[in-house]
Design a protein around this motif. Structure first.
Motif, PDB file in Angstrom:
ATOM      1  N   UNK A 255       5.921  54.478  26.264  1.00  0.00           N
ATOM      2  CA  UNK A 255       6.013  55.865  26.724  1.00  0.00           C
ATOM      3  C   UNK A 255       4.840  56.680  26.179  1.00  0.00           C
ATOM      4  N   UNK A 256       4.570  56.545  24.893  1.00  0.00           N
ATOM      5  CA  UNK A 256       3.500  57.316  24.264  1.00  0.00           C
ATOM      6  C   UNK A 256       2.130  56.897  24.797  1.00  0.00           C
ATOM      7  N   UNK A 257       1.914  55.597  24.909  1.00  0.00           N
ATOM      8  CA  UNK A 257       0.614  55.111  25.384  1.00  0.00           C
ATOM      9  C   UNK A 257       0.355  55.517  26.828  1.00  0.00           C
ATOM     10  N   UNK A 258       1.415  55.521  27.645  1.00  0.00           N
ATOM     11  CA  UNK A 258       1.229  55.842  29.056  1.00  0.00           C
ATOM     12  C   UNK A 258       0.880  57.305  29.279  1.00  0.00           C
ATOM     13  N   UNK A 259       1.119  58.166  28.287  1.00  0.00           N
ATOM     14  CA  UNK A 259       0.842  59.592  28.438  1.00  0.00           C
ATOM     15  C   UNK A 259      -0.569  59.978  28.034  1.00  0.00           C
ATOM     16  N   UNK A 260      -1.263  59.110  27.296  1.00  0.00           N
ATOM     17  CA  UNK A 260      -2.569  59.493  26.743  1.00  0.00           C
ATOM     18  C   UNK A 260      -3.569  59.800  27.845  1.00  0.00           C
ATOM     19  N   UNK A 261      -3.800  58.856  28.731  1.00  0.00           N
ATOM     20  CA  UNK A 261      -4.806  59.046  29.779  1.00  0.00           C
ATOM     21  C   UNK A 261      -4.442  60.171  30.750  1.00  0.00           C
ATOM     22  N   UNK A 262      -3.193  60.281  31.219  1.00  0.00           N
ATOM     23  CA  UNK A 262      -2.861  61.407  32.099  1.00  0.00           C
ATOM     24  C   UNK A 262      -3.080  62.771  31.438  1.00  0.00           C
ATOM     25  N   UNK A 263      -2.726  62.906  30.155  1.00  0.00           N
ATOM     26  CA  UNK A 263      -2.940  64.178  29.476  1.00  0.00           C
ATOM     27  C   UNK A 263      -4.425  64.471  29.337  1.00  0.00           C
ATOM     28  N   UNK A 264      -5.218  63.448  29.063  1.00  0.00           N
ATOM     29  CA  UNK A 264      -6.670  63.641  28.998  1.00  0.00           C
ATOM     30  C   UNK A 264      -7.203  64.120  30.347  1.00  0.00           C
ATOM     31  N   UNK A 265      -6.669  63.550  31.432  1.00  0.00           N
ATOM     32  CA  UNK A 265      -7.080  64.002  32.767  1.00  0.00           C
ATOM     33  C   UNK A 265      -6.682  65.452  32.995  1.00  0.00           C
ATOM     34  N   UNK A 266      -5.465  65.805  32.625  1.00  0.00           N
ATOM     35  CA  UNK A 266      -4.989  67.180  32.785  1.00  0.00           C
ATOM     36  C   UNK A 266      -5.875  68.154  32.017  1.00  0.00           C
ATOM     37  N   UNK A 267      -6.257  67.777  30.811  1.00  0.00           N
ATOM     38  CA  UNK A 267      -7.156  68.615  30.015  1.00  0.00           C
ATOM     39  C   UNK A 267      -8.526  68.736  30.685  1.00  0.00           C
ATOM     40  N   UNK A 268      -9.005  67.628  31.221  1.00  0.00           N
ATOM     41  CA  UNK A 268     -10.351  67.595  31.806  1.00  0.00           C
ATOM     42  C   UNK A 268     -10.453  68.481  33.053  1.00  0.00           C
ATOM     43  N   UNK A 269      -9.429  68.467  33.884  1.00  0.00           N
ATOM     44  CA  UNK A 269      -9.495  69.259  35.120  1.00  0.00           C
ATOM     45  C   UNK A 269      -9.089  70.710  34.902  1.00  0.00           C
ATOM     46  N   UNK A 270      -8.500  71.004  33.742  1.00  0.00           N
ATOM     47  CA  UNK A 270      -8.196  72.390  33.422  1.00  0.00           C
ATOM     48  C   UNK A 270      -6.848  72.894  33.906  1.00  0.00           C
ATOM     49  N   UNK A 271      -5.890  71.985  34.164  1.00  0.00           N
ATOM     50  CA  UNK A 271      -4.547  72.461  34.491  1.00  0.00           C
ATOM     51  C   UNK A 271      -3.984  73.207  33.279  1.00  0.00           C
ATOM     52  N   UNK A 272      -3.419  74.374  33.507  1.00  0.00           N
ATOM     53  CA  UNK A 272      -2.784  75.110  32.422  1.00  0.00           C
ATOM     54  C   UNK A 272      -1.588  74.293  31.936  1.00  0.00           C
ATOM     55  N   UNK A 273      -1.592  73.945  30.665  1.00  0.00           N
ATOM     56  CA  UNK A 273      -0.532  73.088  30.151  1.00  0.00           C
ATOM     57  C   UNK A 273      -0.369  73.283  28.648  1.00  0.00           C
ATOM     58  N   UNK A 274       0.747  72.791  28.143  1.00  0.00           N
ATOM     59  CA  UNK A 274       1.021  72.771  26.710  1.00  0.00           C
ATOM     60  C   UNK A 274       1.749  71.473  26.407  1.00  0.00           C
ATOM     61  N   UNK A 275       1.229  70.708  25.454  1.00  0.00           N
ATOM     62  CA  UNK A 275       1.841  69.455  25.022  1.00  0.00           C
ATOM     63  C   UNK A 275       2.445  69.681  23.641  1.00  0.00           C
ATOM     64  N   UNK A 276       3.746  69.447  23.516  1.00  0.00           N
ATOM     65  CA  UNK A 276       4.461  69.678  22.260  1.00  0.00           C
ATOM     66  C   UNK A 276       5.014  68.348  21.767  1.00  0.00           C
ATOM     67  N   UNK A 277       4.540  67.904  20.621  1.00  0.00           N
ATOM     68  CA  UNK A 277       5.060  66.690  19.983  1.00  0.00           C
ATOM     69  C   UNK A 277       6.164  67.087  19.013  1.00  0.00           C
ATOM     70  N   UNK A 278       7.310  66.452  19.141  1.00  0.00           N
ATOM     71  CA  UNK A 278       8.475  66.818  18.350  1.00  0.00           C
ATOM     72  C   UNK A 278       8.540  65.928  17.116  1.00  0.00           C
TER      73      UNK A 278
END
Length: 319
Positions: A255-278
């Motif tokens: 689960x954690x590994x599968x999120x790394x690349x998509x979040x990097x893409x989201x950051x790169x294209x500039x989608x407004x987002x917030x990632x919260x690690x619990x």
């Protein structure tokens, strides 16, 4: 259809509208939002159709103006859970159910919709609105773990893909139902948020970004988004809904590994987002768990979610 009123109003001061919990809640159960195909085969299509249902949690205030809506999809690894209860079995840390999130946000003044969608064992019709790029292989480790708990055989890649597509279709139809019912429930159709837990979070993101469900914000609790889907559908373009992601720091490695690349893409294209690690959490956690806001201020998951939606649904303008 059943209607009941419960949850007494809080004595808390109103403060900002849609943040403080000031409302009693009326629950309308078992509304049908769509019909959908099940017992699907490639050769014969859907063998039958069933009703997809939701429960409405609305603030009791006969004089209220139009307000925001929250559509909430339950979790359960596409195998178990429903709109009334999607907590995990005894022995694991319990998550908060979709119905409880809906009740708590209705207390804030949202009209909330806890929804069901088709599960894998129903053999759902994947429909004609593809979410996944051709040839995509979805990791099914968590799904097969839950299927084993339920006494079911491991799924095939086709079963996984069909269910993935069907769930996104169902959630898109639920959003369409809410929009069509805006006057009935006194909703501002430009202020609909979409949220989900686990499988429901994954399907919610697919509906919002791949299918263009037309929501103003998305909240994903322990969901995952495929890199191929993110790259093809999340472009950072004007109008794309802001995304709030919650991830337990001790979730499954896949689960954690599968999120790394998509979040990097989201950051790169500039989608407004917030990632919260619990901190200290695995895949499951309650709405009251402690988290840190972007300002590093300590708060709860539910409070952070409420503030995120307040900002991105532009609720200050609705006082």
């Amino acid at each position: 259809m059943k209607v009941n009123v419960n949850q007494p109003a809080s004595t808390q001061s109103a403060g900002d509208a849609f943040v403080a919990k000031c409302h009693e809640v009326r629950v309308i159960e078992d509304l049908t939002y769509a019909m959908a195909g099940i017992q699907y085969t490639v050769e014969g299509g859907a063998a039958s159709y069933r009703a997809l249902q939701l429960d409405v949690y609305e603030p009791v205030d006969d004089g209220r103006a139009l307000g925001p809506a929250l559509v909430m999809a339950c979790g359960g690894a596409f195998t178990r859970g429903d709109r009334k209860s999607d907590v995990v079995p005894t022995g694991e840390v319990r998550n908060t159910s979709a119905s409880e999130y809906c009740r708590e946000f209705a207390r804030r003044g949202y009209v909330c919709f806890a929804i069901d969608y088709r599960l894998m064992q129903e053999a759902p019709d994947p429909g004609w609105t593809p979410t996944l790029p051709p040839g995509t292989l979805i990791n099914s480790d968590r799904v097969n773990f839950v299927r084993a708990q339920e006494g079911l055989m491991p799924c095939t890649p086709q079963m996984m893909n069909n269910t993935y597509e069907a769930a996104a279709d169902d959630i898109s139809q639920a959003v369409a139902f809410v929009r069509a019912s805006a006057l009935r429930f006194r909703i501002d159709a430009s202020r609909i948020a979409l949220a989900g837990f686990s499988a429901g979070a994954t399907a919610a993101m697919n509906a919002a970004y791949a299918q263009g469900a037309g929501v103003a914000a998305v909240v994903a609790l322990s969901g995952r988004i495929m890199l191929s889907m993110a790259e093809s559908c999340i472009l950072g373009a004007p109008g794309e809904p802001p995304l709030l992601l919650f991830v337990g720091e001790n979730d499954l490695p896949s689960q954690l590994q599968s999120m790394v690349a998509p979040v990097e893409h989201i950051q790169r294209v500039g989608l407004v987002h917030q990632l919260v690690r619990i901190p200290g959490a695995n895949h499951f956690y309650p709405r009251t768990v402690d988290v840190h806001a972007e300002s590093d201020e300590r708060t709860t998951l539910e409070s952070l979610m409420a503030l995120f939606l307040h900002q991105h649904l532009r609720l200050s303008a609705m006082r």
